[in-house]
Design a protein around this motif. Sequence first.
Motif, PDB file in Angstrom:
ATOM      1  N   LEU A   1      14.795  -0.093   0.172  1.00 53.26           N
ATOM      2  CA  LEU A   1      14.887  -1.666   0.292  1.00 53.26           C
ATOM      3  C   LEU A   1      13.950  -2.214   1.395  1.00 53.26           C
ATOM      4  O   LEU A   1      13.302  -3.085   1.295  1.00 53.26           O
ATOM      5  CB  LEU A   1      16.335  -2.076   0.612  1.00 53.26           C
ATOM      6  N   ILE A   2      13.813  -1.406   2.557  1.00 52.35           N
ATOM      7  CA  ILE A   2      12.630  -2.055   3.445  1.00 52.35           C
ATOM      8  C   ILE A   2      11.388  -1.669   3.158  1.00 52.35           C
ATOM      9  O   ILE A   2      10.549  -2.704   3.647  1.00 52.35           O
ATOM     10  CB  ILE A   2      13.236  -1.728   5.040  1.00 52.35           C
ATOM     11  N   ARG A   3      11.049  -0.553   2.471  1.00 50.45           N
ATOM     12  CA  ARG A   3       9.778  -0.388   2.014  1.00 50.45           C
ATOM     13  C   ARG A   3       9.207  -1.340   0.957  1.00 50.45           C
ATOM     14  O   ARG A   3       8.209  -1.462   0.792  1.00 50.45           O
ATOM     15  CB  ARG A   3       9.800   1.065   1.664  1.00 50.45           C
ATOM     16  N   CYS A   4      10.202  -1.948   0.046  1.00 60.56           N
ATOM     17  CA  CYS A   4       9.661  -3.029  -0.815  1.00 60.56           C
ATOM     18  C   CYS A   4       9.395  -4.031   0.066  1.00 60.56           C
ATOM     19  O   CYS A   4       8.732  -4.963  -0.533  1.00 60.56           O
ATOM     20  CB  CYS A   4      11.111  -3.299  -1.641  1.00 60.56           C
ATOM     21  N   ILE A   5       9.748  -4.488   1.290  1.00 55.40           N
ATOM     22  CA  ILE A   5       9.420  -5.688   2.012  1.00 55.40           C
ATOM     23  C   ILE A   5       8.105  -5.671   2.283  1.00 55.40           C
ATOM     24  O   ILE A   5       7.545  -6.803   2.478  1.00 55.40           O
ATOM     25  CB  ILE A   5      10.412  -5.867   3.203  1.00 55.40           C
TER      26      ILE A   5
ATOM     27  N   GLY B   1       6.823 -17.124   3.116  1.00 53.96           N
ATOM     28  CA  GLY B   1       6.219 -17.965   1.976  1.00 53.96           C
ATOM     29  C   GLY B   1       5.265 -17.294   0.977  1.00 53.96           C
ATOM     30  O   GLY B   1       4.702 -18.056   0.291  1.00 53.96           O
ATOM     31  N   THR B   2       5.016 -16.020   1.203  1.00 57.20           N
ATOM     32  CA  THR B   2       4.168 -15.453   0.059  1.00 57.20           C
ATOM     33  C   THR B   2       4.931 -14.511  -0.886  1.00 57.20           C
ATOM     34  O   THR B   2       5.655 -13.512  -0.028  1.00 57.20           O
ATOM     35  CB  THR B   2       3.127 -14.379   0.963  1.00 57.20           C
ATOM     36  N   GLU B   3       5.005 -14.649  -2.023  1.00 54.46           N
ATOM     37  CA  GLU B   3       5.753 -13.700  -3.055  1.00 54.46           C
ATOM     38  C   GLU B   3       5.048 -12.410  -3.077  1.00 54.46           C
ATOM     39  O   GLU B   3       3.578 -12.521  -3.382  1.00 54.46           O
ATOM     40  CB  GLU B   3       5.930 -14.374  -4.388  1.00 54.46           C
ATOM     41  N   LEU B   4       5.697 -11.292  -3.212  1.00 55.61           N
ATOM     42  CA  LEU B   4       5.103  -9.952  -3.371  1.00 55.61           C
ATOM     43  C   LEU B   4       4.926 -10.092  -4.903  1.00 55.61           C
ATOM     44  O   LEU B   4       5.930  -9.831  -5.552  1.00 55.61           O
ATOM     45  CB  LEU B   4       5.847  -8.897  -2.710  1.00 55.61           C
ATOM     46  N   THR B   5       3.890  -9.759  -5.254  1.00 59.71           N
ATOM     47  CA  THR B   5       3.536  -9.288  -6.855  1.00 59.71           C
ATOM     48  C   THR B   5       2.410  -8.348  -7.007  1.00 59.71           C
ATOM     49  O   THR B   5       2.080  -7.694  -5.711  1.00 59.71           O
ATOM     50  CB  THR B   5       3.219 -10.749  -7.504  1.00 59.71           C
ATOM     51  N   SER B   6       2.089  -8.015  -8.123  1.00 59.90           N
ATOM     52  CA  SER B   6       0.570  -7.261  -8.131  1.00 59.90           C
ATOM     53  C   SER B   6      -0.401  -7.766  -7.506  1.00 59.90           C
ATOM     54  O   SER B   6      -1.541  -7.104  -7.417  1.00 59.90           O
ATOM     55  CB  SER B   6       0.684  -6.930  -9.577  1.00 59.90           C
TER      56      SER B   6
ATOM     57  N   VAL C   1       0.932  -9.940   3.331  1.00 53.96           N
ATOM     58  CA  VAL C   1       2.384  -9.552   3.885  1.00 53.96           C
ATOM     59  C   VAL C   1       2.388  -8.288   4.731  1.00 53.96           C
ATOM     60  O   VAL C   1       2.954  -8.430   5.684  1.00 53.96           O
ATOM     61  CB  VAL C   1       3.354  -9.396   2.788  1.00 53.96           C
ATOM     62  N   ARG C   2       1.569  -7.365   4.535  1.00 58.13           N
ATOM     63  CA  ARG C   2       1.189  -6.353   5.319  1.00 58.13           C
ATOM     64  C   ARG C   2       0.849  -6.507   6.666  1.00 58.13           C
ATOM     65  O   ARG C   2       1.144  -6.080   7.535  1.00 58.13           O
ATOM     66  CB  ARG C   2       0.311  -5.072   4.501  1.00 58.13           C
ATOM     67  N   SER C   3      -0.041  -7.686   6.819  1.00 60.31           N
ATOM     68  CA  SER C   3      -0.564  -8.256   8.024  1.00 60.31           C
ATOM     69  C   SER C   3       0.192  -8.757   8.831  1.00 60.31           C
ATOM     70  O   SER C   3       0.097  -8.819   9.885  1.00 60.31           O
ATOM     71  CB  SER C   3      -2.037  -8.810   7.793  1.00 60.31           C
TER      72      SER C   3
ATOM     73  N   VAL D   1       9.984 -12.880  -1.529  1.00 65.64           N
ATOM     74  CA  VAL D   1       9.231 -13.813  -0.689  1.00 65.64           C
ATOM     75  C   VAL D   1       9.018 -13.448   0.933  1.00 65.64           C
ATOM     76  O   VAL D   1      10.235 -13.611   1.470  1.00 65.64           O
ATOM     77  CB  VAL D   1       9.520 -15.037  -1.037  1.00 65.64           C
ATOM     78  N   VAL D   2       7.717 -13.163   1.606  1.00 70.87           N
ATOM     79  CA  VAL D   2       7.906 -12.710   3.114  1.00 70.87           C
ATOM     80  C   VAL D   2       7.047 -14.011   3.596  1.00 70.87           C
ATOM     81  O   VAL D   2       5.870 -14.155   3.352  1.00 70.87           O
ATOM     82  CB  VAL D   2       6.957 -11.363   3.105  1.00 70.87           C
TER      83      VAL D   2
END
Length: 256
Positions: free
Chosen positions: A59-63, A78-83, A91-93, A75-76
């Motif tokens: 779960l936390i690795r998906c974030i 405001g940014t949605e994680l997609t391909s 998001v990683r930054s 969504v992290v």
Amino acid sequence: MTDAALAPPPPVSGEVAVQITGMNKWYGQFHVLRDIDLTVTKGERIVICGPSGSGKSTLIRCINRLEEHQSGQIVVDGTELTSNLKNVDKVRSEVGMVFQHFNLFPHLTVLENCTLAPIWVRKVPKREAEETAMHFLHKVRIPEQAHKYPGQLSGGQQQRVAIARSLCMRPKIMLFDEPTSALDPEMIKEVLDTMIELARDGMTMLCVTHEMGFAQAVANRVIFMDQGQIVEQNTPREFFNNPRSERSKLFLSQIL
Ligand code: ADP
Ligand code: MG
């Protein structure tokens, strides 16, 4: 509990940091995360617990997309994680992560471990990166170790370097995956104290840990997972004194 734990944590604002909706993940045929709904507001301190294999790390690795989900939305800030790799980079930054094993570069000094990503990823000038690194090494109370190599440090010190290294990237959210479970007992407190201070500074934190003293001191919410699902969530006081599900009762009877 520790001194740092005595001061109340800052209040939680209503702004959303992480929003997970109807999220599912499979490893091949294995349905590892099931219908996860989770909203984390800025400044929240969430402890995630549950039996081994329940999906906490996944779960936390998906974030920060160390793992991909297959359905639903994450969504992290405001940014949605997609391909879309741009989104993933963004998001990683903003999301720091600290693992059970510290994952420091053994051939780099503590200071170099802390400045590497800011210099190469963020393009921060070297001097500025070093100043920031020293600031955070002070924060985790090991500035005197800056010029040593990880192998010359205790496990607790190495984990504090790992935390400082994450903070040097100025994350908005910090993820911790059992940060104390590889440490000798006498070193657990120094790492937990560092995390408690971070919480008091208002950092949004999701921590997978079975340190229930930490949960009671710092978390505003405890999430209990079992078999890929969020089974129960509550304030630490309610969760520990009055667990609702049979599975959380069983889990608590085994760890407390
Ligand atoms: P936890 O952190 O709660 O112990 P994990 O998220 O690590 O649980 O794992 C959840 C389940 O997914 C476990 O059954 C584990 O064996 C399985 N799993 C974890 N990583 C992988 C992977 N890369 N491939 C296949 N199965 C995995
Ligand atoms: Mg795990």
